[in-house]
Scaffold this motif. Structure first.
Motif, mmCIF file in Angstrom:
data_model
loop_
_atom_site.group_PDB
_atom_site.id
_atom_site.type_symbol
_atom_site.label_atom_id
_atom_site.label_comp_id
_atom_site.label_asym_id
_atom_site.label_seq_id
_atom_site.Cartn_x
_atom_site.Cartn_y
_atom_site.Cartn_z
ATOM 1 N N MET A 227 9.532 16.557 -19.037
ATOM 2 C CA MET A 227 10.210 17.237 -17.968
ATOM 3 C C MET A 227 9.460 18.471 -17.241
ATOM 4 N N GLN A 228 8.700 19.045 -18.233
ATOM 5 C CA GLN A 228 8.209 20.111 -17.725
ATOM 6 C C GLN A 228 7.326 19.819 -16.462
ATOM 7 N N ILE A 230 7.085 17.265 -14.625
ATOM 8 C CA ILE A 230 8.050 16.636 -13.308
ATOM 9 C C ILE A 230 8.552 17.742 -12.773
ATOM 10 N N ASN A 231 8.777 18.958 -13.438
ATOM 11 C CA ASN A 231 9.604 20.021 -12.798
ATOM 12 C C ASN A 231 8.423 20.793 -12.066
ATOM 13 N N ALA A 232 7.449 20.715 -12.550
ATOM 14 C CA ALA A 232 6.178 21.640 -11.998
ATOM 15 C C ALA A 232 5.913 20.941 -10.736
ATOM 16 N N VAL A 233 5.754 19.376 -10.800
ATOM 17 C CA VAL A 233 5.428 18.780 -9.477
ATOM 18 C C VAL A 233 6.486 18.877 -8.316
ATOM 19 N N LEU A 234 7.736 18.861 -9.020
ATOM 20 C CA LEU A 234 9.063 19.101 -7.969
ATOM 21 C C LEU A 234 9.035 20.348 -7.368
ATOM 22 N N LEU A 235 8.503 21.393 -7.967
ATOM 23 C CA LEU A 235 8.710 22.736 -7.317
ATOM 24 C C LEU A 235 7.531 22.740 -6.146
ATOM 25 N N GLU A 236 6.620 21.874 -6.156
ATOM 26 C CA GLU A 236 5.537 21.834 -5.273
ATOM 27 C C GLU A 236 6.096 21.043 -4.069
ATOM 28 N N ILE A 237 6.591 19.917 -4.165
ATOM 29 C CA ILE A 237 7.037 19.064 -3.253
ATOM 30 C C ILE A 237 8.297 19.087 -2.554
ATOM 31 N N LEU A 238 9.410 19.828 -3.293
ATOM 32 C CA LEU A 238 10.631 19.886 -2.756
ATOM 33 C C LEU A 238 10.836 20.857 -2.100
ATOM 34 N N PRO A 239 11.649 20.919 -0.748
ATOM 35 C CA PRO A 239 11.903 22.026 0.274
ATOM 36 C C PRO A 239 12.762 22.873 -0.808
ATOM 37 N N GLU A 240 12.988 24.353 -0.273
ATOM 38 C CA GLU A 240 13.442 25.412 -1.191
ATOM 39 C C GLU A 240 14.969 24.761 -1.453
ATOM 40 N N ILE A 241 15.757 24.281 -0.463
ATOM 41 C CA ILE A 241 17.141 23.996 -0.590
ATOM 42 C C ILE A 241 17.460 22.825 -1.518
ATOM 43 N N ALA A 263 18.708 18.919 -17.984
ATOM 44 C CA ALA A 263 18.480 19.720 -16.760
ATOM 45 C C ALA A 263 19.664 19.984 -15.994
ATOM 46 N N GLY A 264 20.470 20.796 -16.213
ATOM 47 C CA GLY A 264 21.609 21.137 -15.617
ATOM 48 C C GLY A 264 22.591 20.009 -15.066
ATOM 49 N N HIS A 265 22.541 18.873 -16.036
ATOM 50 C CA HIS A 265 23.425 17.651 -15.830
ATOM 51 C C HIS A 265 24.530 17.641 -16.730
ATOM 52 N N PRO A 266 25.760 16.849 -16.491
ATOM 53 C CA PRO A 266 26.644 16.643 -17.131
ATOM 54 C C PRO A 266 26.253 16.054 -18.693
ATOM 55 N N GLN A 294 13.825 26.101 -18.454
ATOM 56 C CA GLN A 294 14.076 25.870 -19.824
ATOM 57 C C GLN A 294 15.375 24.673 -20.030
ATOM 58 N N PHE A 295 15.059 23.652 -20.725
ATOM 59 C CA PHE A 295 15.846 22.790 -20.819
ATOM 60 C C PHE A 295 16.605 22.586 -22.014
#
Lengths: 373, 105
Positions: A227-228, A230-241, A263-266, A294-295
């Motif tokens: 997950m860490q 994946i999070n690092a890649v998403l930080l690069e590719i996702l728009p800020e919002i 990760a912030g999920h139900p 932090q997950f």
């Protein structure tokens, strides 16, 4: 002409001469003409025959043109039919009122037949162009939906993963996502995510996520490390919002070990064999927003026959009823034991049926995944 | 009154135009009855509506004089005046008679 069918024009005017004049002018040009000498009959004909365009007189006894167009626009069957007003009234207010009510144009009486022909022709072309654009866009959305659904694995594709799933996108392109991962013969991964928004951009995320999961959820990495990464890649590719909440479960059936990363999920609902269901709550940061995320982590010793349910917030949250997923999840927990004996493949859809019978209303995309150990 | 030219101006052949002229006479005579009834009742709204109908129909076929007189009646009636209306009605009737004669020829 479409497939050798003439365009159909409905003329509504209480003056029979005007109707005849329109009929003769337009039929010469190859149009099929329907006529009505009053507003009520005009509306009825419009709903029955769905003409391609309506010529509507404003000044008529009983239902005048303004009343008729209002009713036409209120009726979904006739709402999209372009209406051209015929008016002997020259004041601007009257014309503006016609446009406000949805008319596409007006023809001032007395009118010349050639003007009627020209205006009908131009508005049919415009209408065809708009309809064609709408159809093209709808087709593109359907293609996205098909592509999206084809990315979502079905139980038959992963017989060893022993899962059932319910998936429903609120719009053509959903923002909820799930995937099943063959980490090894004995170890399977289950991933459920909810991308913020449920628009086209959200749905494009699916392909990226699927690739990221395949690359990072391997025996080499612990679930948290996966997950860490994946999070690092998403930080690069996702728009800020843009961000996503997610839950990743790694199940080692042979060892009886379940690791859940939140990760912030139900929270996951855990249904041990013969025992009451419990919520496995854990706080965790969302994906794609923080570099030092932090997950939440749960490690559960599981036995054969135990089940766990992963889902998106559409199942437990209601904006209309002002229910957040933290309180909504608590309310739903007792229901899960009711599908304890249902075959795992059917458990999610049966649970949804029970929820719908109890008054549940779809407000968001939903993924409900049930896994049996 | 040249039906052939009037028909050509509107993009019709003479037979079509004659049919339309016949219909104009029929509908306008019916409207005239309503108009005269309105005058009897001093109902200016009824007069204006009937005149409006004649104005539009006659104007569409190019019978400018009938249309113009009907427009005057409509305008007067909307202002609440029926002064001099009898003469205008006679003018419209004469115009419709002329059309009928042209049809019969």
């Amino acid at each position: 002409m479409r497939e050798n069918k003439p365009f159909v024009i409905l003329a509504v005017d209480d003056n029979l001469l005007n109707l005849k004049l329109i009929e003769k002018s337009l039929s010469k040009e190859g149009y099929q003409i329907l006529t009505a000498d009053n507003g009520k009959d005009g509306r009825k004909l419009a709903a029955e025959k769905k003409p391609d365009l309506i010529l509507l007189d404003i000044e008529m006894p009983d239902e005048d043109g303004f009343h008729v167009i209002t009713r036409l626009k209120d009726n979904p069957v006739t709402a999209s039919i372009p209406v051209i007003f015929l008016t002997g009234v020259k004041d601007v207010d009257s014309k503006l009122k016609g446009f406000e009510l949805g008319a596409v144009d007006y023809i001032t009486k007395p009118f010349h037949p050639m003007e009627v022909i020209a205006r009908v022709s131009i508005h049919l072309k415009l209408s065809i162009a708009v309809n064609s654009m709408v159809l093209n866009q709808a087709e593109k959305l359907r293609q996205i939906t098909d592509a999206q659904i084809s990315m979502l694995p079905l139980p038959a594709d992963y017989p060893d993963a022993k899962f059932g799933v319910f998936y429903r996108a609120l719009e053509e392109a959903g923002g909820d996502f799930y995937d099943i991962l063959n980490i090894s013969d004995k170890i399977k991964g289950y991933f459920v995510a909810d991308v913020s928004g449920h628009d086209i951009k959200a749905s494009y995320m699916m392909a990226s996520l699927k690739a990221l999961l395949a690359q990072n959820c391997t025996p080499m990495y612990s679930p948290e490390q996966s997950m860490q990464m994946i999070n690092a890649v998403l930080l690069e590719i996702l728009p800020e919002i843009k961000y996503l909440t997610a839950c990743y479960a790694r199940l080692d059936r042979a060892a009886g070990k379940l690791i859940l990363i939140n990760a912030g999920h139900p929270p996951v609902v855990y249904l041990p064999l013969g025992k009451a269901p419990v919520l496995l709550k854990s706080d965790g940061d969302i994906l794609g927003m923080f570099s030092n995320a932090q997950f939440g982590i749960h490690r559960v010793n599981v036995k054969k026959g135990d089940r766990f349910f992963m889902y998106t917030d559409g199942l437990v949250e209601s904006a209309e009823s002002k229910i957040t997923w933290s309180s909504g999840a608590e309310n739903f927990v007792p229901l899960f034991k009711e599908v304890r004996n249902t075959p795992v493949e059917n458990a999610p859809s049966e649970l949804m049926e029970k929820l719908l019978r109890a008054g549940f209303v779809y407000e968001d995309d939903i993924v409900l995944l049930c896994v049996e150990v | 009154m040249n039906f052939k030219d009037m028909a050509s101006d509107l993009g019709f052949d003479e037979d079509d135009f004659t049919e339309l002229a016949q219909l104009l006479v029929t509908t306008s005579l019916s409207d005239l009855k309503k108009l005269e009834n309105g005058v009897d009742l001093k109902n200016t709204d009824k007069v204006a509506k009937a005149a409006h109908s004649i104005k539009g129909a006659a104007g569409n076929l190019g019978f400018i004089k009938i249309s113009g007189v009907a427009a005057e009646i409509e305008s007067d009636a909307r202002r609440g005046s029926l002064t001099g209306i009898e003469k205008k009605i006679k003018t419209i009737k004469a115009g419709l008679n002329a059309i009928m004669n042209a049809i019969d020829q």
